[in-house]
Design a protein around this motif. Sequence first.
Motif, short mmCIF file in Angstrom:
data_model
loop_
_atom_site.label_atom_id
_atom_site.label_comp_id
_atom_site.label_asym_id
_atom_site.label_seq_id
_atom_site.Cartn_x
_atom_site.Cartn_y
_atom_site.Cartn_z
N THR A 104 -49.95 47.43 90.46
CA THR A 104 -49.34 48.70 90.10
C THR A 104 -47.83 48.54 90.04
N GLU A 105 -47.18 49.41 89.29
CA GLU A 105 -45.73 49.35 89.14
C GLU A 105 -45.05 49.46 90.50
N GLY A 106 -44.04 48.62 90.72
CA GLY A 106 -43.26 48.67 91.95
C GLY A 106 -43.69 47.69 93.01
N GLU A 107 -44.90 47.11 92.91
CA GLU A 107 -45.33 46.12 93.89
C GLU A 107 -44.45 44.87 93.80
N LEU A 108 -44.33 44.17 94.92
CA LEU A 108 -43.49 42.99 95.00
C LEU A 108 -44.36 41.74 95.02
N VAL A 109 -44.17 40.86 94.04
CA VAL A 109 -44.98 39.64 93.96
C VAL A 109 -44.12 38.43 94.31
N LYS B 221 -57.36 34.39 87.65
CA LYS B 221 -55.92 34.43 87.85
C LYS B 221 -55.61 35.35 89.02
N TYR B 222 -54.57 34.97 89.77
CA TYR B 222 -54.21 35.80 90.92
C TYR B 222 -52.71 35.71 91.16
N VAL B 223 -52.21 36.67 91.95
CA VAL B 223 -50.81 36.66 92.38
C VAL B 223 -50.76 36.85 93.89
N GLN B 224 -49.64 36.50 94.49
CA GLN B 224 -49.41 36.75 95.90
C GLN B 224 -48.51 37.98 96.01
N VAL B 225 -49.03 39.05 96.61
CA VAL B 225 -48.29 40.31 96.74
C VAL B 225 -47.77 40.43 98.16
N LEU B 226 -46.48 40.76 98.30
CA LEU B 226 -45.88 40.93 99.60
C LEU B 226 -46.14 42.34 100.11
N SER B 227 -46.43 42.45 101.38
CA SER B 227 -46.65 43.77 101.97
C SER B 227 -45.32 44.49 102.10
N ALA B 228 -45.39 45.82 102.26
CA ALA B 228 -44.18 46.64 102.30
C ALA B 228 -43.29 46.28 103.48
N THR B 229 -43.86 45.73 104.55
CA THR B 229 -43.09 45.41 105.76
C THR B 229 -42.57 43.99 105.78
#
Length: 325
Positions: free
Chosen positions: A270-275, A231-239
Amino acid sequence: MMKKWVMLAVGILVAGFVGYQYYSSKTSSQTVSAQVRTATVQKGTLEVKISGSGTVQPVTSEDIKAKDNNNEIDEVLVATGEEVKEGDELITFTDGSDPITAPASGIVTTLSVSAGERVTSGQVIAHVTNYKDLQTVVQIDELDIPKIKKDQIVSLKINAFPDQAYTGKVASVSEEGTSSNGVSTFDVYIHIDKPENLKVGMSTEASILTATKESALYVPLDAIHSSNGEKYVQVLSATTSSQTNGGTEQKTVKTGLANEDYVEITEGLTEGELVQLPQLATGSSSSNTKGFMQGGGFGGANMGGMGGFNRNSGRQGQFSGRTGN
């Protein structure tokens, strides 16, 4: 001549207007297509509930039968509608044999004999129902039954009293199911804590709390994808802007507790990441919203291996609103 010039001018205006509308439509579609749905990895209390519908029933509703044969009734000590307590004498016999007593507290709802009559063994002579001690019996899918345990807490909605909250606990689970169209359901008996104003036969909706976990990291179900057993997710970078495509990183995750809306992340985020979530539209809002609902929303076909997501089980989920560390 003048008329031809007027017609030509009108034609040019119409063509220009149609061209503008087409360009505007294409630009709008591309803008919608470029939008990205996102969700933040949050921490809170995850609750998993299994729901079912049923009706209010009395815990005690019992026929009273004669034990001896050909005994003559001396006295009938109660009347229909009278309240009795367990052990109260109801009927005595002329030969002095043991009287018939109330097997439980309740209301005498039927009484079919009178003094001087003779009874036969096994004859139903009265019925007692306790309207102060009530339960609801709901039907639960066989795939969810292993998760149902005695004393689990239940939230109840009574259709006749939509603004009133009722609670209960699981009292027992039927050992035999009922099969219909290849699907078996089992009766779950839920004792109602305070059944004020309730009447036998009222419709109920029950939500049984089967699991809970505090301080759980969670994301929406449709953020999870599956490939080659992982299983995986797509995480957006901070920028990365949440309104444009690109700038994502694929992260492998492990999952835990889940309900129909959210899934716990036990490893990988981790908490706060944007998926990133699946897009609702890729050109036409109406056609692609339909495609999302049919082919990927809330996990869709990508949820293989998640466990516990099956054939309209009635599973409900929520987070308590208590978030933080």
